[in-house]
Scaffold this motif. Structure first.
Motif, PDB file in Angstrom:
ATOM      1  N   UNK A 191      10.464  32.934  24.647  1.00 48.78           N
ATOM      2  CA  UNK A 191      11.124  32.666  25.927  1.00 48.78           C
ATOM      3  C   UNK A 191      11.910  31.357  25.856  1.00 48.78           C
ATOM      4  N   UNK A 192      13.018  31.312  26.566  1.00 46.98           N
ATOM      5  CA  UNK A 192      13.755  30.059  26.773  1.00 46.98           C
ATOM      6  C   UNK A 192      13.278  29.505  28.114  1.00 46.98           C
ATOM      7  N   UNK A 193      12.531  28.426  28.063  1.00 47.15           N
ATOM      8  CA  UNK A 193      11.934  27.838  29.265  1.00 47.15           C
ATOM      9  C   UNK A 193      12.878  26.790  29.832  1.00 47.15           C
ATOM     10  N   UNK A 194      13.367  27.045  31.025  1.00 53.40           N
ATOM     11  CA  UNK A 194      14.243  26.102  31.721  1.00 53.40           C
ATOM     12  C   UNK A 194      13.377  25.147  32.521  1.00 53.40           C
ATOM     13  N   UNK A 195      13.500  23.859  32.231  1.00 50.57           N
ATOM     14  CA  UNK A 195      12.739  22.825  32.927  1.00 50.57           C
ATOM     15  C   UNK A 195      13.686  22.028  33.815  1.00 50.57           C
ATOM     16  N   UNK A 196      13.266  21.805  35.050  1.00 53.97           N
ATOM     17  CA  UNK A 196      14.054  21.014  36.002  1.00 53.97           C
ATOM     18  C   UNK A 196      13.174  19.934  36.602  1.00 53.97           C
ATOM     19  N   UNK A 235      11.764  31.006  33.500  1.00 47.69           N
ATOM     20  CA  UNK A 235      12.380  31.824  32.459  1.00 47.69           C
ATOM     21  C   UNK A 235      13.250  32.854  33.155  1.00 47.69           C
ATOM     22  N   UNK A 236      14.536  32.827  32.840  1.00 44.10           N
ATOM     23  CA  UNK A 236      15.489  33.780  33.437  1.00 44.10           C
ATOM     24  C   UNK A 236      15.380  33.808  34.965  1.00 44.10           C
ATOM     25  N   UNK A 237      15.222  32.627  35.561  1.00 48.08           N
ATOM     26  CA  UNK A 237      15.160  32.517  37.018  1.00 48.08           C
ATOM     27  C   UNK A 237      13.816  32.788  37.642  1.00 48.08           C
ATOM     28  N   UNK A 238      12.821  33.159  36.849  1.00 46.99           N
ATOM     29  CA  UNK A 238      11.478  33.424  37.370  1.00 46.99           C
ATOM     30  C   UNK A 238      10.582  32.218  37.100  1.00 46.99           C
ATOM     31  N   UNK A 239      10.106  31.588  38.179  1.00 42.10           N
ATOM     32  CA  UNK A 239       9.296  30.379  38.018  1.00 42.10           C
ATOM     33  C   UNK A 239       7.957  30.703  37.369  1.00 42.10           C
TER      34      UNK A 239
END
Length: 141
Positions: A77-82, A101-105
């Motif tokens: 998975x590409x984990x987007x961290x904000x 991931x892909x907009x799903x928290x």
């Protein structure tokens, strides 16, 4: 609360971060959060931790931590961290970190960090004005 800047990074989810059922290893997720905070200090606040911890003998230890796990994480998975700054006080500040991931928290973290001296005389100190101002640029309104 809305507004403020957001500090973002995308990191890969690795074999060591979760099991095949998608259960994330919470110590690894918290390491990802800590790395994000460290990168935030270096890249957004121009306050790299080697200088702060080394020459300045200062740090930002965690004094409160809340974590909500909301979904599975899988290897690859590409984990987007904000990271968002929720509050800036005189000696401490609060950040909120979301991992998706892909907009799903997948998880949400609220962390309170205090500015402190390091070494044998650990104690809370007022945030330096330059650091406080940088944090306020990312603060929610």
């Amino acid at each position: 609360m809305t507004g403020g800047r957001v500090f973002r990074k995308t990191v890969p989810v690795r074999f060591e971060d979760c099991d095949p059922a998608g259960i994330g290893f919470y110590p690894r997720m918290l390491m990802m959060v800590n790395r994000l905070v460290e990168d935030f200090f270096a890249e957004a606040l121009d306050c790299p931790w080697p200088a702060m911890h080394g020459r300045q003998r200062r740090g930002v230890p965690t004094v409160r931590l809340e974590v909500d796990f909301r979904g599975p994480l899988f290897q690859g998975d590409a984990l987007d961290l904000e990271l968002r700054v929720r509050k800036v006080g005189t000696k401490a500040f609060t950040v909120a970190v979301a991992g998706s991931v892909a907009g799903s928290e997948k998880f949400a973290v609220v962390q309170v960090l205090a500015y402190a001296s390091t070494g044998p005389d650990v104690r809370g100190l007022p945030l330096p004005e330059a650091l406080a101002e940088g944090l306020r640029r990312y603060a929610e309104h």
